[in-house]
Enzyme design. Structure first.
Site, PDB file in Angstrom:
ATOM      1  N   LYS A   4     -45.620 -33.071  26.620  1.00  0.00           N
ATOM      2  CA  LYS A   4     -44.163 -32.857  26.599  1.00  0.00           C
ATOM      3  C   LYS A   4     -43.617 -33.509  25.343  1.00  0.00           C
ATOM      4  O   LYS A   4     -43.457 -34.723  25.267  1.00  0.00           O
ATOM      5  CB  LYS A   4     -43.495 -33.451  27.844  1.00  0.00           C
ATOM      6  CG  LYS A   4     -42.318 -32.643  28.257  1.00  0.00           C
ATOM      7  CD  LYS A   4     -40.931 -33.140  28.168  1.00  0.00           C
ATOM      8  CE  LYS A   4     -40.388 -34.336  27.580  1.00  0.00           C
ATOM      9  NZ  LYS A   4     -39.489 -34.066  26.427  1.00  0.00           N
TER      10      LYS A   4
ATOM     11  N   GLY B 220     -42.219 -44.094  23.342  1.00  0.00           N
ATOM     12  CA  GLY B 220     -40.776 -43.907  23.211  1.00  0.00           C
ATOM     13  C   GLY B 220     -40.041 -45.220  23.391  1.00  0.00           C
ATOM     14  O   GLY B 220     -40.608 -46.304  23.207  1.00  0.00           O
TER      15      GLY B 220
ATOM     16  N   THR C 243     -36.712 -46.318  28.420  1.00  0.00           N
ATOM     17  CA  THR C 243     -37.338 -45.147  29.064  1.00  0.00           C
ATOM     18  C   THR C 243     -38.695 -45.545  29.641  1.00  0.00           C
ATOM     19  O   THR C 243     -39.075 -45.120  30.734  1.00  0.00           O
ATOM     20  CB  THR C 243     -37.534 -43.992  28.056  1.00  0.00           C
ATOM     21  OG1 THR C 243     -36.396 -43.883  27.220  1.00  0.00           O
ATOM     22  CG2 THR C 243     -37.771 -42.683  28.758  1.00  0.00           C
ATOM     23  N   GLY C 244     -39.420 -46.386  28.903  1.00  0.00           N
ATOM     24  CA  GLY C 244     -40.734 -46.842  29.372  1.00  0.00           C
ATOM     25  C   GLY C 244     -40.630 -47.571  30.708  1.00  0.00           C
ATOM     26  O   GLY C 244     -41.468 -47.393  31.595  1.00  0.00           O
TER      27      GLY C 244
ATOM     28  N   GLU D 183     -46.294 -47.064  24.978  1.00  0.00           N
ATOM     29  CA  GLU D 183     -46.135 -47.523  23.593  1.00  0.00           C
ATOM     30  C   GLU D 183     -44.651 -47.507  23.302  1.00  0.00           C
ATOM     31  O   GLU D 183     -44.068 -46.432  23.129  1.00  0.00           O
ATOM     32  CB  GLU D 183     -46.869 -46.575  22.639  1.00  0.00           C
ATOM     33  CG  GLU D 183     -48.366 -46.748  22.638  1.00  0.00           C
ATOM     34  CD  GLU D 183     -48.790 -48.046  21.978  1.00  0.00           C
ATOM     35  OE1 GLU D 183     -49.683 -48.706  22.526  1.00  0.00           O
ATOM     36  OE2 GLU D 183     -48.227 -48.418  20.933  1.00  0.00           O
TER      37      GLU D 183
ATOM     38  N   CYS E 130     -41.746 -47.227  14.851  1.00  0.00           N
ATOM     39  CA  CYS E 130     -41.785 -48.259  15.889  1.00  0.00           C
ATOM     40  C   CYS E 130     -42.280 -49.599  15.367  1.00  0.00           C
ATOM     41  O   CYS E 130     -41.779 -50.639  15.762  1.00  0.00           O
ATOM     42  CB  CYS E 130     -42.639 -47.798  17.057  1.00  0.00           C
ATOM     43  SG  CYS E 130     -44.294 -47.330  16.548  1.00  0.00           S
TER      44      CYS E 130
ATOM     45  N   GLU F 144     -33.628 -53.164  18.829  1.00  0.00           N
ATOM     46  CA  GLU F 144     -34.286 -52.195  17.954  1.00  0.00           C
ATOM     47  C   GLU F 144     -33.227 -51.185  17.530  1.00  0.00           C
ATOM     48  O   GLU F 144     -32.676 -50.459  18.355  1.00  0.00           O
ATOM     49  CB  GLU F 144     -35.411 -51.473  18.702  1.00  0.00           C
ATOM     50  CG  GLU F 144     -36.155 -50.533  17.790  1.00  0.00           C
ATOM     51  CD  GLU F 144     -37.175 -49.667  18.515  1.00  0.00           C
ATOM     52  OE1 GLU F 144     -36.831 -49.085  19.553  1.00  0.00           O
ATOM     53  OE2 GLU F 144     -38.305 -49.574  18.018  1.00  0.00           O
TER      54      GLU F 144
END
Ligand code: NAD
Length: 486
Positions: free
Chosen positions: A179, A233, A237-238, A255, A290, A390
């Protein structure tokens, strides 16, 4: 917005068939550098994700993929070659959908091909162990694939962040549902076409579904027939993915974000360290990397000279449209990201000293895209928002320290732990400080180099599990103990 001619519409690949979203919905992807429509892609509902999972599961049941390492190795070698050979036409597409300069897109393609080659070699080397546990008991410890793996990818490095988990997942004998981010599904679809054209990949081993993360992506995480989710991501969200995966207790590899410290001691090679600091901040991709070294920690005694030189170099960076000759830095991905980064810049102005940049660029053609001047804030307090969050934009926060302990303390002062670097000519100090920095990757006298054979991944809130290297392969396996009573 201007519309380019001959706009393609991509499709999903489910069970070996290219299909539109079952409800016919599409999304449009615009070039962040000039606002042109680049292509359309499906905007698939959850049912398409379910169908892809069923196809991935079925294929593992009827094909010999999991037990045929020779086939997997051949398939992956062919894929690496196809990807490497595509740089001339796929590079520009990566640039048009994501904004990064063409040289960066080409490097991304070659990094992807390297990862696939590396894991093609390992496909025949999935050794477990065997040992006598007692005089009458033999243990066969067999490495098996996990099963159906969902790979959920962000937009900033759509191909290298896909190939990084995809290659080991396939080498280990899993089937996959990909996805991609809805912001950048086009180069991914072209890459999946390459997979589809290689006969050694059974139909249905690799599936592609493009759709919204919060519904279609979430379905992949919740679906009981998905055995593992590999997600790259945002950290928030993780966390959500880990929570959703708990219901079916599936394996997760995460990650996530970073705020990596780049630590420069006064005895470092000055010129190399300044160039390294600019490179670390990943201004070339507008800071949307990242591992970017978005916090520069400079020893107080060289601070003034270092920051002067750095600001001068940042000012000279040629920001522009990624396909134009000589451009060194591109736009951010979309208007939302532009606004988000500009908000951080405004916050930064009240928290620290703005040294350079700090504004949107709108001169000439830049007005058509989402360009932000490379921005450096100096004397940024540890607790400042721009030192903690971030930002994922071309914004560097400079901090200072006076000894090794303080350097490590400042370096470890965020929730992230993805990467970092130490610049010094004293090797003992380099290793001492590298050991103190709580992150999965620490460079010494360089920044940002990643190799398929070398593990990387997050400490703290930057992730769970490792990618690349042997550990990156074991992530996609289960260890089965077959015990033989002799
Ligand atoms: P994101 O978290 O918004 O989205 C990433 C992917 O997850 C997309 O495909 C999205 O559609 C999907 N998604 C979103 N919500 C979901 C949900 N609830 N369930 C399932 N899937 C969902 O991240 P982004 O904005 O695309 O990417 C930028 C972020 O990625 C940054 O935080 C960056 O640091 C991080 N990143 C990390 C690494 C790493 O290696 N650690 C590499 C690149 C980017």
């Amino acid at each position: 917005m201007a519309v380019a001619e001959a706009v393609k519409t991509y499709q999903n690949l489910i069970g070996g068939e290219w299909k539109d979203a079952r409800n016919g919905a599409t999304l449009e992807v615009y070039d962040p550098g000039n606002g042109e429509l680049v292509y359309r892609a499906p905007n698939s509902p959850v049912e398409d994700a379910r169908e892809a999972v069923a196809a991935a599961k079925h294929t593992l049941e009827v094909e010999d993929w999991s037990d045929n390492p020779g086939k997997r190795a051949t398939a992956l070698y062919k894929l690496a070659q196809a990807l490497r050979g595509s740089a001339d036409w796929l590079g520009p597409l990566l640039t048009r959908e994501g904004g990064k300069p063409l040289s960066v897109s080409r490097a991304e393609i070659s990094r992807g091909a390297e990862a696939i080659e590396y894991y093609a070699g390992l496909a025949r080397n999935l050794y477990g162990r065997s040992t006598m546990l007692a005089p009458d008991s033999l243990a066969i410890l067999l490495r098996e694939p996990v099963g159906v793996v969902a790979i959920i990818v962000p937009w900033n490095m759509a191909l290298s962040l896909l190939t990084r988990p995809l290659a080991p997942a396939l080498a280990a004998g899993n089937s996959v549902v990909i996805k991609p981010s809805s912001a950048t599904p086009g180069a991914t679809a072209e890459f999946v076409k390459m997979i589809d054209s290689i006969p050694e990949f059974p139909k249905g081993i690799v599936n592609l579904v493009v759709g919204p993360g919060s519904t279609t992506g979430a379905e992949l995480v919740k679906n009981a027939d998905v055995d593992m989710v590999n997600f790259t991501g945002d950290t928030s969200t993780g966390k959500e993915i880990m929570r959703m995966a708990a219901d079916t207790l599936k394996k997760v590899g995460l990650e996530l974000g970073g705020k990596s410290p780049n630590i420069v001691f006064s005895d470092a090679d000055f010129d190399r360290a300044v160039r390294g600091a600019l490179n670390a901040a990943s201004m070339f991709h507008a800071g949307q990397v990242c591992v970017a070294g978005t916090r520069l920690l400079v020893e107080e005694s060289i601070h003034d000279k270092f920051v002067d030189r750095l600001a001068e170099m940042a000012n000279r960076l040629r920001v522009g449209y990624g396909l134009n000759e000589g451009v060194q830095a591109g736009p951010v991905i979309n208007e939302n990201q532009l606004n988000r980064v500009m908000d951080y810049i405004e916050t930064g102005k009240s928290e620290a000293e703005l040294r350079t940049g700090g504004r949107r660029l709108t001169e000439g053609d830049l007005e058509k895209g989402f360009f932000i001047a490379p921005t450096i804030f100096d004397r940024v307090p540890v607790e400042a928002k721009i030192a903690q969050d971030e930002i994922f934009g071309p914004v560097l926060a400079v901090q200072t320290f006076s000894d090794e302990d303080e350097a490590a303390e400042v370096a470890n002062s965020t929730v992230y732990g993805l990467a970092g670097a130490v610049w010094t000519n004293d090797i003992s100090r380099a290793i001492r400080v590298a050991k103190k920095v709580k992150s999965g990757m620490v460079w010494i006298n360089t920044f940002g180099k990643l190799y398929p054979a070398g593990e990387m991944g997050g400490y703290k809130q930057s992730g769970v599990g490792r990618q690349y290297g042997l550990e990156g392969l074991w992530e996609f396996t289960e260890m089965k103990h077959i015990n033989v009573q002799l």
